[in-house]
Design a protein around this motif. Structure first.
Motif, PDB file in Angstrom:
ATOM      1  N   ILE A  37      -2.050 -92.726 -46.389  1.00  0.00           N
ATOM      2  CA  ILE A  37      -1.657 -91.879 -45.258  1.00  0.00           C
ATOM      3  C   ILE A  37      -2.190 -92.484 -43.960  1.00  0.00           C
ATOM      4  O   ILE A  37      -1.458 -92.651 -42.978  1.00  0.00           O
ATOM      5  CB  ILE A  37      -2.176 -90.432 -45.434  1.00  0.00           C
ATOM      6  CG1 ILE A  37      -1.364 -89.713 -46.512  1.00  0.00           C
ATOM      7  CG2 ILE A  37      -2.100 -89.663 -44.109  1.00  0.00           C
ATOM      8  CD1 ILE A  37      -1.852 -88.308 -46.832  1.00  0.00           C
ATOM      9  N   SER A  40      -0.436 -96.029 -43.198  1.00  0.00           N
ATOM     10  CA  SER A  40       0.945 -95.968 -42.719  1.00  0.00           C
ATOM     11  C   SER A  40       0.997 -95.391 -41.302  1.00  0.00           C
ATOM     12  O   SER A  40       1.766 -95.854 -40.461  1.00  0.00           O
ATOM     13  CB  SER A  40       1.807 -95.135 -43.676  1.00  0.00           C
ATOM     14  OG  SER A  40       1.257 -93.849 -43.853  1.00  0.00           O
ATOM     15  N   THR A  41       0.153 -94.389 -41.038  1.00  0.00           N
ATOM     16  CA  THR A  41       0.141 -93.794 -39.706  1.00  0.00           C
ATOM     17  C   THR A  41      -0.405 -94.771 -38.674  1.00  0.00           C
ATOM     18  O   THR A  41       0.131 -94.885 -37.567  1.00  0.00           O
ATOM     19  CB  THR A  41      -0.690 -92.499 -39.699  1.00  0.00           C
ATOM     20  OG1 THR A  41      -0.218 -91.643 -40.739  1.00  0.00           O
ATOM     21  CG2 THR A  41      -0.579 -91.774 -38.371  1.00  0.00           C
ATOM     22  N   ALA A  43      -0.202 -97.949 -38.787  1.00  0.00           N
ATOM     23  CA  ALA A  43       0.848 -98.945 -38.534  1.00  0.00           C
ATOM     24  C   ALA A  43       1.876 -98.369 -37.562  1.00  0.00           C
ATOM     25  O   ALA A  43       2.354 -99.073 -36.669  1.00  0.00           O
ATOM     26  CB  ALA A  43       1.499 -99.365 -39.843  1.00  0.00           C
ATOM     27  N   ALA A  44       2.192 -97.071 -37.717  1.00  0.00           N
ATOM     28  CA  ALA A  44       3.138 -96.429 -36.805  1.00  0.00           C
ATOM     29  C   ALA A  44       2.549 -96.317 -35.404  1.00  0.00           C
ATOM     30  O   ALA A  44       3.271 -96.132 -34.434  1.00  0.00           O
ATOM     31  CB  ALA A  44       3.524 -95.053 -37.323  1.00  0.00           C
ATOM     32  N   MET A  45       1.221 -96.388 -35.305  1.00  0.00           N
ATOM     33  CA  MET A  45       0.568 -96.335 -34.006  1.00  0.00           C
ATOM     34  C   MET A  45       0.253 -97.751 -33.499  1.00  0.00           C
ATOM     35  O   MET A  45      -0.638 -97.947 -32.682  1.00  0.00           O
ATOM     36  CB  MET A  45      -0.704 -95.486 -34.092  1.00  0.00           C
ATOM     37  CG  MET A  45      -0.390 -94.014 -34.345  1.00  0.00           C
ATOM     38  SD  MET A  45      -1.845 -93.036 -34.747  1.00  0.00           S
ATOM     39  CE  MET A  45      -2.303 -92.410 -33.143  1.00  0.00           C
ATOM     40  N   VAL A 110       4.642 -82.773 -49.347  1.00  0.00           N
ATOM     41  CA  VAL A 110       3.954 -84.040 -49.100  1.00  0.00           C
ATOM     42  C   VAL A 110       4.686 -85.125 -49.862  1.00  0.00           C
ATOM     43  O   VAL A 110       5.032 -84.952 -51.033  1.00  0.00           O
ATOM     44  CB  VAL A 110       2.477 -83.981 -49.546  1.00  0.00           C
ATOM     45  CG1 VAL A 110       1.791 -85.323 -49.324  1.00  0.00           C
ATOM     46  CG2 VAL A 110       1.747 -82.888 -48.792  1.00  0.00           C
ATOM     47  N   ILE A 111       4.949 -86.211 -49.198  1.00  0.00           N
ATOM     48  CA  ILE A 111       5.664 -87.326 -49.791  1.00  0.00           C
ATOM     49  C   ILE A 111       4.793 -87.931 -50.907  1.00  0.00           C
ATOM     50  O   ILE A 111       3.576 -87.872 -50.846  1.00  0.00           O
ATOM     51  CB  ILE A 111       6.022 -88.349 -48.692  1.00  0.00           C
ATOM     52  CG1 ILE A 111       6.790 -89.530 -49.230  1.00  0.00           C
ATOM     53  CG2 ILE A 111       4.805 -88.806 -47.963  1.00  0.00           C
ATOM     54  CD1 ILE A 111       7.283 -90.444 -48.119  1.00  0.00           C
ATOM     55  N   LEU A 116       4.609 -93.489 -50.023  1.00  0.00           N
ATOM     56  CA  LEU A 116       3.743 -93.824 -48.882  1.00  0.00           C
ATOM     57  C   LEU A 116       3.256 -95.271 -48.977  1.00  0.00           C
ATOM     58  O   LEU A 116       3.136 -95.968 -47.979  1.00  0.00           O
ATOM     59  CB  LEU A 116       2.538 -92.886 -48.837  1.00  0.00           C
ATOM     60  CG  LEU A 116       2.770 -91.550 -48.152  1.00  0.00           C
ATOM     61  CD1 LEU A 116       1.630 -90.596 -48.444  1.00  0.00           C
ATOM     62  CD2 LEU A 116       2.922 -91.738 -46.649  1.00  0.00           C
ATOM     63  N   VAL A 119       5.942 -97.424 -47.728  1.00  0.00           N
ATOM     64  CA  VAL A 119       5.988 -97.404 -46.261  1.00  0.00           C
ATOM     65  C   VAL A 119       4.935 -98.356 -45.706  1.00  0.00           C
ATOM     66  O   VAL A 119       5.189 -99.106 -44.765  1.00  0.00           O
ATOM     67  CB  VAL A 119       5.751 -95.973 -45.709  1.00  0.00           C
ATOM     68  CG1 VAL A 119       5.637 -95.992 -44.194  1.00  0.00           C
ATOM     69  CG2 VAL A 119       6.876 -95.046 -46.132  1.00  0.00           C
TER      70      VAL A 119
ATOM     71  N   SER B  14       5.823 -83.040 -44.109  1.00  0.00           N
ATOM     72  CA  SER B  14       4.436 -82.845 -43.699  1.00  0.00           C
ATOM     73  C   SER B  14       3.795 -84.176 -43.373  1.00  0.00           C
ATOM     74  O   SER B  14       4.383 -85.230 -43.591  1.00  0.00           O
ATOM     75  CB  SER B  14       3.664 -82.089 -44.771  1.00  0.00           C
ATOM     76  OG  SER B  14       3.569 -82.871 -45.908  1.00  0.00           O
ATOM     77  N   PRO B  16       2.013 -87.568 -43.258  1.00  0.00           N
ATOM     78  CA  PRO B  16       2.205 -88.188 -41.942  1.00  0.00           C
ATOM     79  C   PRO B  16       3.664 -88.461 -41.600  1.00  0.00           C
ATOM     80  O   PRO B  16       3.938 -89.201 -40.682  1.00  0.00           O
ATOM     81  CB  PRO B  16       1.472 -89.511 -42.120  1.00  0.00           C
ATOM     82  CG  PRO B  16       1.766 -89.903 -43.538  1.00  0.00           C
ATOM     83  CD  PRO B  16       1.872 -88.609 -44.314  1.00  0.00           C
ATOM     84  N   LEU B  20       5.665 -91.086 -38.823  1.00  0.00           N
ATOM     85  CA  LEU B  20       6.250 -92.326 -39.349  1.00  0.00           C
ATOM     86  C   LEU B  20       7.742 -92.393 -39.024  1.00  0.00           C
ATOM     87  O   LEU B  20       8.254 -93.436 -38.604  1.00  0.00           O
ATOM     88  CB  LEU B  20       6.053 -92.422 -40.863  1.00  0.00           C
ATOM     89  CG  LEU B  20       4.611 -92.390 -41.388  1.00  0.00           C
ATOM     90  CD1 LEU B  20       4.570 -92.736 -42.868  1.00  0.00           C
ATOM     91  CD2 LEU B  20       3.714 -93.349 -40.616  1.00  0.00           C
ATOM     92  N   LYS B  23       8.374 -92.938 -35.233  1.00  0.00           N
ATOM     93  CA  LYS B  23       8.155 -94.338 -34.864  1.00  0.00           C
ATOM     94  C   LYS B  23       9.407 -95.162 -35.154  1.00  0.00           C
ATOM     95  O   LYS B  23       9.888 -95.930 -34.321  1.00  0.00           O
ATOM     96  CB  LYS B  23       6.958 -94.867 -35.664  1.00  0.00           C
ATOM     97  CG  LYS B  23       6.884 -96.352 -35.829  1.00  0.00           C
ATOM     98  CD  LYS B  23       6.300 -97.003 -34.625  1.00  0.00           C
ATOM     99  CE  LYS B  23       6.133 -98.500 -34.845  1.00  0.00           C
ATOM    100  NZ  LYS B  23       5.507 -99.140 -33.717  1.00  0.00           N
ATOM    101  N   TRP B  51       0.133 -89.786 -31.147  1.00  0.00           N
ATOM    102  CA  TRP B  51       0.894 -91.016 -31.418  1.00  0.00           C
ATOM    103  C   TRP B  51       1.468 -91.595 -30.124  1.00  0.00           C
ATOM    104  O   TRP B  51       1.381 -92.802 -29.880  1.00  0.00           O
ATOM    105  CB  TRP B  51       2.005 -90.714 -32.436  1.00  0.00           C
ATOM    106  CG  TRP B  51       3.087 -91.732 -32.504  1.00  0.00           C
ATOM    107  CD1 TRP B  51       2.975 -93.021 -32.958  1.00  0.00           C
ATOM    108  CD2 TRP B  51       4.453 -91.569 -32.088  1.00  0.00           C
ATOM    109  NE1 TRP B  51       4.184 -93.666 -32.856  1.00  0.00           N
ATOM    110  CE2 TRP B  51       5.105 -92.795 -32.325  1.00  0.00           C
ATOM    111  CE3 TRP B  51       5.172 -90.507 -31.555  1.00  0.00           C
ATOM    112  CZ2 TRP B  51       6.461 -92.987 -32.036  1.00  0.00           C
ATOM    113  CZ3 TRP B  51       6.516 -90.697 -31.278  1.00  0.00           C
ATOM    114  CH2 TRP B  51       7.141 -91.928 -31.511  1.00  0.00           C
ATOM    115  N   THR B  55       0.393 -95.258 -28.471  1.00  0.00           N
ATOM    116  CA  THR B  55       1.368 -96.346 -28.438  1.00  0.00           C
ATOM    117  C   THR B  55       1.976 -96.556 -27.061  1.00  0.00           C
ATOM    118  O   THR B  55       2.807 -97.427 -26.881  1.00  0.00           O
ATOM    119  CB  THR B  55       2.504 -96.077 -29.452  1.00  0.00           C
ATOM    120  OG1 THR B  55       3.054 -94.775 -29.175  1.00  0.00           O
ATOM    121  CG2 THR B  55       1.984 -96.087 -30.878  1.00  0.00           C
TER     122      THR B  55
END
Lengths: 169, 78
Positions: A37, A40-41, A43-45, A110-111, A116, A119, B14, B16, B20, B23, B51, B55
């Protein structure tokens, strides 16, 4: 004025990306979520991320074992189904706790852990398997998922020495 | 009224996932285009702004339309 414009244009590329280094040392389902979690977050940031999988954490990048991670009800008062250890020892109780946890996660939308992890790989998170642990546990490189690398303490430290965030899980 | 170029439906996802998916969706837009993000995760009220701040994207608005009903407008800046 000209200077501030050129600054705002060049800043993102010149600025060094933030970096996060994680050591994942646990191989249970409940412990598996936290590293993927956060990775991956991050990386998105726009952060650079590496996860170093050591000891039981190797389960998380093991092709077969990562598909059947479990939660133990023993010595785990926070388990989905908290029971006295003597009850937790009964065959099937680990399976029951795992089933309950999976149901919890599904109910809360929740995935899945495996998704995840995908991702993470897609977004460029480096997954490093601890070579020494693999030797100790007799795990071969081909037993690990595609896309991960192998390395030792020095490989992790080389990445972590410039990290803004370092976490042990 | 801000022009919306793309809408991301991240409802019933939910943490994250809203971040994701945001983005990914934002990267598909051109610079200065606006992404609308719909969520139901109460954590997204804190996470989407975090976020965008990290970024360098522009958070135009973050609204709570109702209980578990959130809407964000984000302009791609880089």
């Amino acid at each position: 004025m000209t200077e501030s414009i050129s600054q705002s244009i060049t800043l993102p590329s010149e600025e060094k990306p933030k970096r996060m280094a994680i050591i994942a040392s646990a191989g249970t389902l409940d412990a598996a979520y936290t590293p993927v979690i956060l990775a991956s977050t991050a990386a998105a940031m726009d952060m650079e991320v590496a996860i170093f999988f050591t000891f039981y954490g190797l389960n998380l990048i093991h092709k077969k074992k990562s598909k059947k991670l479990k939660v133990s009800p023993i010595a785990n008062p926070a388990a989905p189904m908290p029971v006295p250890n003597i009850i937790g020892m009964i065959p099937g109780m680990t399976g029951m706790a795992t089933w309950m946890m999976n149901r919890w996660m599904k109910k809360a939308n929740v995935i899945k852990f495996l998704e995840l992890r995908d991702v993470c790989l897609e977004s460029g998170v480096r997954m490093i398997g601890c070579q020494m642990t693999m030797d100790v546990m007799g795990i071969k490189e081909e037993e690990l998922i595609d896309g991960c690398e192998l390395g030792g303490a020095a490989s992790f430290l080389e990445f972590a020495k410039d990290a803004d965030i370092t976490l042990f899980m | 009224m801000t022009e919306v170029h793309q809408t991301l439906d991240a409802r019933n996802l939910s943490c994250p996932m809203p971040v994701l998916k945001s983005k990914k969706a934002l990267k598909a837009l051109e610079i200065n285009q606006v992404l609308e993000i719909l969520t139901t995760d109460p954590g997204s009220m804190a996470d989407i702004p975090a976020w965008t701040r990290t970024t360098g994207q522009e958070l135009i608005s973050a609204e709570e339309l109702g209980p578990k009903d959130y809407r964000f407008l984000v302009r791609r800046r880089n």
